[in-house]
Design an enzyme around this catalytic site. Sequence first.
Site, PDB file in Angstrom:
ATOM      1  N   CYS A   2       0.846  -1.185   0.000  1.00  0.00           N
ATOM      2  CA  CYS A   2       0.000   0.000   0.000  1.00  0.00           C
ATOM      3  C   CYS A   2       0.880   1.233   0.000  1.00  0.00           C
ATOM      4  CB  CYS A   2      -0.902   0.017   1.235  1.00  0.00           C
ATOM      5  SG  CYS A   2      -1.952  -1.453   1.374  1.00  0.00           S
ATOM      6  N   LEU A  50      -3.996  -1.352  -1.685  1.00  0.00           N
ATOM      7  CA  LEU A  50      -4.035  -2.514  -2.569  1.00  0.00           C
ATOM      8  C   LEU A  50      -4.609  -3.640  -1.721  1.00  0.00           C
ATOM      9  CD1 LEU A  50      -3.249  -3.850  -5.310  1.00  0.00           C
ATOM     10  CD2 LEU A  50      -1.145  -4.572  -4.202  1.00  0.00           C
ATOM     11  N   ASN A  75       2.191  -0.421   5.890  1.00  0.00           N
ATOM     12  CA  ASN A  75       2.348  -1.042   4.577  1.00  0.00           C
ATOM     13  C   ASN A  75       3.174  -2.294   4.810  1.00  0.00           C
ATOM     14  OD1 ASN A  75       2.935  -1.718   1.904  1.00  0.00           O
ATOM     15  ND2 ASN A  75       4.572  -0.214   1.733  1.00  0.00           N
ATOM     16  N   GLY A  76       2.625  -3.453   4.466  1.00  0.00           N
ATOM     17  CA  GLY A  76       3.402  -4.680   4.645  1.00  0.00           C
ATOM     18  C   GLY A  76       2.529  -5.890   4.856  1.00  0.00           C
ATOM     19  N   THR A 337      23.628   0.761 -11.920  1.00  0.00           N
ATOM     20  CA  THR A 337      23.201  -0.637 -12.050  1.00  0.00           C
ATOM     21  C   THR A 337      21.738  -0.827 -11.640  1.00  0.00           C
ATOM     22  OG1 THR A 337      23.858  -2.916 -11.616  1.00  0.00           O
ATOM     23  CG2 THR A 337      23.975  -1.404  -9.756  1.00  0.00           C
ATOM     24  N   ARG A 340      19.659   0.262 -14.748  1.00  0.00           N
ATOM     25  CA  ARG A 340      19.751  -0.750 -15.812  1.00  0.00           C
ATOM     26  C   ARG A 340      18.864  -1.953 -15.516  1.00  0.00           C
ATOM     27  NH1 ARG A 340      26.238  -1.388 -16.210  1.00  0.00           N
ATOM     28  NH2 ARG A 340      26.762   0.578 -17.222  1.00  0.00           N
TER      29      ARG A 340
END
Length: 561
Positions: A2, A50, A75-76, A337, A340
């Site tokens: 969330c 969510l 959130n979790g 990195t 990418r």
Amino acid sequence: MCGIWALFGSDECLSVQCLSAMKIAHRGPDAFRFENVNGFTNCCFGFHRLAVVDQLYGMQPIRVKKFPYLWLCYNGEIYNFKQLQKQFGFEYQTLVDGEVILHLYNRGGIEQTASMLDGVFAFILLDTANRKVFLARDTYGVRPLFKVLTDDGFLGVCSEAKGLINLKHSTSLCPKVEPFLPGHYEVLDLKPSGKVASVELVKFHSYKDEPLHATCDTIETLPSGFDLETVKSNIRILFENAVRKRLMAHRRIGCLLSGGLDSSLVAAVLLKLMKEININYPLQTFAIGMENSPDLLAARKVATHIGSEHHEVIFNSEEGIQAIEEVIFSLETYDITTIRASIGMYLVSKYIRKKTDSVVIFSGEGSDELTQGYIYFHKAPSPEEAAEESERLLKELYLFDVLRADRTTAAHGLELRVPFLDHRFTSYYLSLPAELRIPKNGIEKYLLRQSFEDSNLLPKEILWRPKEAFSDGIASVKKSWFSILQDYIDQQVDDLLLEKAAEKYPFNTPKTKESYYYRQIFEKHYPGRSNWLPHYWMPRWVKATDPSARTLKHYKSATQE
């Protein structure tokens, strides 16, 4: 997964400030809510949902009749909420796993609360009876959290930095926004004015220590000793348990599958356990790459072996390049990195959201750091130094791979689950003698591969497939993704700009056109926030000028080294 947001002691109109909370709407596409705090007109919570568990009572901030003075925005996922209920006799009002935070806090205070949670989390807990605000974040920072705290006590908290950078405050033109440290909780006093004052910041868990919540785990005490068969058995038991506890979901489960060791192990164990508990839909696995890339071919082989419903997302260089700016905006970093590797993950997440109904997505993040999977570990001067490097990488995960994994999936409203970063699994692996964990016979992650050798979970050539960086494996063997990016960027950045890079960007000065290009885009969206990245991710013990594994000498054949 969330989006959480909260303000305490705002001088500005909250209806204006709340616009900032909409910057993280992607994290919770199912519903949102703003709620003022009774008695504190300049404090409020914002929440983007969510819906993964308890569709009916899952809105936040969570408040229950038993504790009317507690407000929770989190959130979790808390995987052991049922075991804690059983152990302590908690009476839950909802089916939301996070409700356990309120009961733990009421029972034993914030330290016990944070230490007893087996899961991934970032939360804001308000206790109006005792005038306290608490912030906390899980051990590895799998769930993100940022905060801004001004000298006069204005506090803003958000899942992503983009929800804080445009906040208005009377005494500060540009308040300092910073990530909240993983494995810590903070205690703040709440004043009658709604302003806060920080009391203490406490580290509640070190990843090397067995977590306090192990006492109420579903697995009983494991056999001790470091003989190889015992160790291999314990690794299998703990990894399987890490995947099993993460099956908690009311939405469809899927899995990212690059065809490398880590995601392949996750997918194979996940599918096996889904069958055992009779989940009645096929596991969807997702691979991304350019035409005939190594990852696509390897993932196809794994999917056939385990029997998943496999999806291949093929992209071309133009689509990848077009995504760069939105990826950097999502990530909130300019690390080379990370960017990418994020492009492929961002595009595959976009596909999952648009074309399938999978929402809870398993992935292999954390394994390279924990099990010494990077190619440069072959060059470690000693097992002890390799072990230290492994711990450093784990400590910084929230700045790199975990950040990438969260933002690229959250940008498309997906929830990521990472079993390799399970607290018990990681603490056990780190407790093993350093010489057991190093690469052997020219093969990295030797112990992990060995542990699953007789399981028949994966084809032998996948179990022993050498490490391939995600940003390289998605491209063809002839030309890697980083080469494609560099060729494009070479035309976008003038030589003179790079020569004067130190004047424009004195901190983390770009050394290549590629890093200069990323930095320009980052500064466009987040001007003056370069300190969010303390340093670039680079391999150690080798004279590397680029983070790609393909630039290292033993990339082609580690066994020749």
